[in-house]
Structures are given as C-alpha cells and as structure tokens.
Design a protein around this motif. Structure first.
Motif: not given
Length: 370
Positions: A136-162
């Motif tokens: 149960x605790x790992x599920x909560x941590x993984x959900x938070x990590x996935x949301x943070x990774x999605x924001x970081x991926x969008x940001x890195x995608x924009x920088x890499x595209x430029x």
C-alpha cells in the motif's frame, strides 16, 4: 664444295649413324627383357616358399595361444566365483545394519518436520500482514513518482526539441558550406587533370617520332645485313623487299578528357538535409547572380566604384595565411553564393590555391614557415 653439298653429305652420315644406333638399342632392350623375365620367375618361387613357411608358423602360434587362453580362463572363473560369494555375504550384513539406522532416522526426521511446519505457519502469517502494508505504501510512492516523472518528461522534451532544432540548423549550414567547398576542390582537380593530359599528349607525340626515326635506321641496317648474308652464303644478291611499316604503328592521338564537376544547387542541398519531423523548417538558400569577372585585381583606382566581391576576397586572402570559407563570409559580410563564385573564379585564374579546406596564394604556399 658449296654449303648445300656439305650439308647433304653430313645428313647421309647422320642417317647411317642413326640406323646403327637403333639396331644396337633394339638388341640391348631384348637382352634386358630376357634378364627381367628370369629374375621375375626366381622372385615368384622365393615368395611362394616364404608364404608357405609363414602360414605353418602362424598355425603353430595360434594353436599354442588357444591352449594357454583356455587354461587361464578356467583359473579366472574359479577366482570370480569365490569373489562373488564373499561379496554377497558382505552386502547382506551391510543391508541389515542400514535398515535399522534408517528406521531411527525417519522417526527423528518426522518430529523435526512437524515442529518446523508449525513455526513456519506463524512466520508466514506475520510476513503476509507486513507485505500488505508495504504494498500500500509503495503504491502511493509510485503514483507520486509517475506524476513527477510526467512533468519532468514534458519539460525535458521541450528543451531537447529546441536543442535539436538549433543543432539541425547548424548542421545544415555546415553541410552546405562543405558541399560548396567540395565543388571548388573538384574544379581545381579537373583543371590539374586537364593540364596533365596535355603534357602526356605532347610526350606521346615526341616518343612516337623518336620510334619512327629508330625504325627507319633499323630498316636500313637490316637491308644491309641481308645483302651481306646473301653474298656470303649464295655468292649472289637476290631481290628482297622489306615491307614498309603499317600506319597502325603511328602514335595514337590522345584526346584529353574534360572533367566537368556537377553543380550543387540549393534544391539539392535542401533534399539532402530534409528531416522526417514536420516541426523543423528547412533553411532556404536563394541563388544570386554571379559577379562579373574583372581582367585585373591590382589596378583599382581611388575614383573607381566599390570593389567587387572577387577583389575583396583576393585582398583578404593576401592579408591572412590560410583562411576558410566561413571566415571570408564573416569578415567581408557577403553571402555564401557570392563568396563561392569569387573563389571559383580566383581558382580558375590560378591566383589562389586550396589546401585542406583553406585558401591561400601561391606566394604564401612557397614562403618558409617562421
């Protein structure tokens, strides 16, 4: 006596000598044949006697060996029977002792397994409860990590595209510059090859003329030699005509091949550098009219109009010691097409030389390094 009669008499003597030698050779061969047949008969008799003696000795050896093996097998069978009886007795004793030990060990093992099973059930219940809480605790941590990774991926995608867009534009400009420099180098090589073909043609003509002169001298010497040979052999001179040399022995004309480099247009560069991503916009290179080539570059008057790009490029190369195409564009502030046309005209006139993608004058090339 003439030379023909001497040769005829010598030929008759050689034929008689040949017949005598043939008769002696035939007699010698017949004698050798008789001796060889006699030797073969004697050797055949000796081989037959040797084979009969060898067969008799082999039969005696096999008979003695068979008797000896029979006696040895009887003794070995007796020894094996005694060994089997002793081994059976020892095996029975070992099995009785092993049966008692196995019964005691099985009862003890059953008690130990029962105790271990009860303790294992208690430990598995505690571990199951602990695992549920961890999941149960790992599920909560993984959900938070996935949301943070999605924001970081969008940001890195924009920088890499430029970054990729800037890198593609830079690479396209570098490739255009390199293709234009290759075109200039190809024209220089074609001009050098044309000069080499001209030199080779002149040398070939001189060599063919020298060969024709030597052939005429050789024909005259051959004619004198034939005349002297006829006088010494036949005592008279016969008419003998030497065929004149055919026209195929003349020098073959070498037609110089003109190598014309393929022009590199702006559309070719654009097709070479196209990328599959629709977000990247290709750089368009517009063709501009070529500058007019002037007859002299050093006779510029103060009252004349502003110098053409060809003069400016030549003076800039004279001031430096080996400059590149991009340096010329940045220093003089002219576009790529004008710079390439000016360099091509200067290379065609022989006023500059290209070495390792740099341009310099012949005086700078021959000057000693300081």
């Amino acid at each position: 006596m003439s030379l023909q009669e001497e040769w005829r008499f010598g030929r008759l003597d050689r034929q008689e000598e040949l017949k005598k030698r043939q008769v002696s050779v035939h007699s010698t061969l017949r004698e050798w044949q008789r001796n060889r047949s006699t030797q073969e008969r004697e050797q055949r008799r000796d081989r037959l006697a040797f084979v009969s003696d060898l067969q008799a000795e082999t039969k005696d050896f096999l008979r003695d060996t068979s008797n000896k093996r029979h006696q040895d097998s009887i003794a070995l069978a007796q020894q094996l029977n005694e060994y089997v009886r002793s081994l059976s007795a020892e095996t029975n004793r070992f099995l009785q002792e092993t049966t008692l030990d196995r019964v005691e060990w099985s009862s003890q093992l059953a008690r130990e397994l029962h105790d271990y099973h009860s303790s294992l059930n208690q430990m598995s219940g505690a571990l199951r409860q602990q695992r549920v809480e961890e999941i149960q605790s790992r599920k909560a941590q993984i959900q938070a990590f996935l949301s943070e990774s999605e924001r970081a991926r969008h940001q890195s995608y924009n920088e890499l595209h430029e970054k990729l867009t800037n890198a593609i534009d830079t690479i396209r400009l570098d490739v255009e510059s390199y293709l234009q420099e290759l075109e200039l180098l190809r024209e220089d090589r074609a001009r050098q090859l044309q000069q080499a073909f001209s030199r080779y043609r002149a040398k070939r003509k001189a060599d063919s003329q020298e060969l024709r002169d030597r052939l005429s001298v050789f024909r005259s010497e051959l004619k004198d030699y034939v005349t002297d040979l006829q006088l010494s052999v036949w005592g008279s001179v016969r008419e003998h005509h030497i065929a004149p040399p055919s026209r195929t022995s003349e020098a073959v004309k070498v037609t110089p091949v003109k190598v014309t480099p393929a022009p590199v247009s702006s559309t070719t560069v654009k097709k070479t550098l196209e990328t599959p991503k629709p977000l990247v916009k290709p750089v368009e290179v517009k063709d501009s009219p070529k500058p007019v080539v002037i007859p002299s570059l050093a006779t510029a008057k103060p009252s004349a109009p502003p110098p053409l790009p060809e003069e400016r490029v030549y003076h800039y190369i004279q001031e430096g010691k080996g400059v590149r195409l991009t340096e010329i564009e940045a220093a003089l502030g002219i576009n790529r097409v004008q710079t390439v046309d000016a360099l091509r005209a200067l290379l065609r006139k022989g006023l500059i030389i290209q070495r390792d993608r740099t341009y310099l004058t012949p005086d700078q090339l021959s000057a000693p390094l300081t």
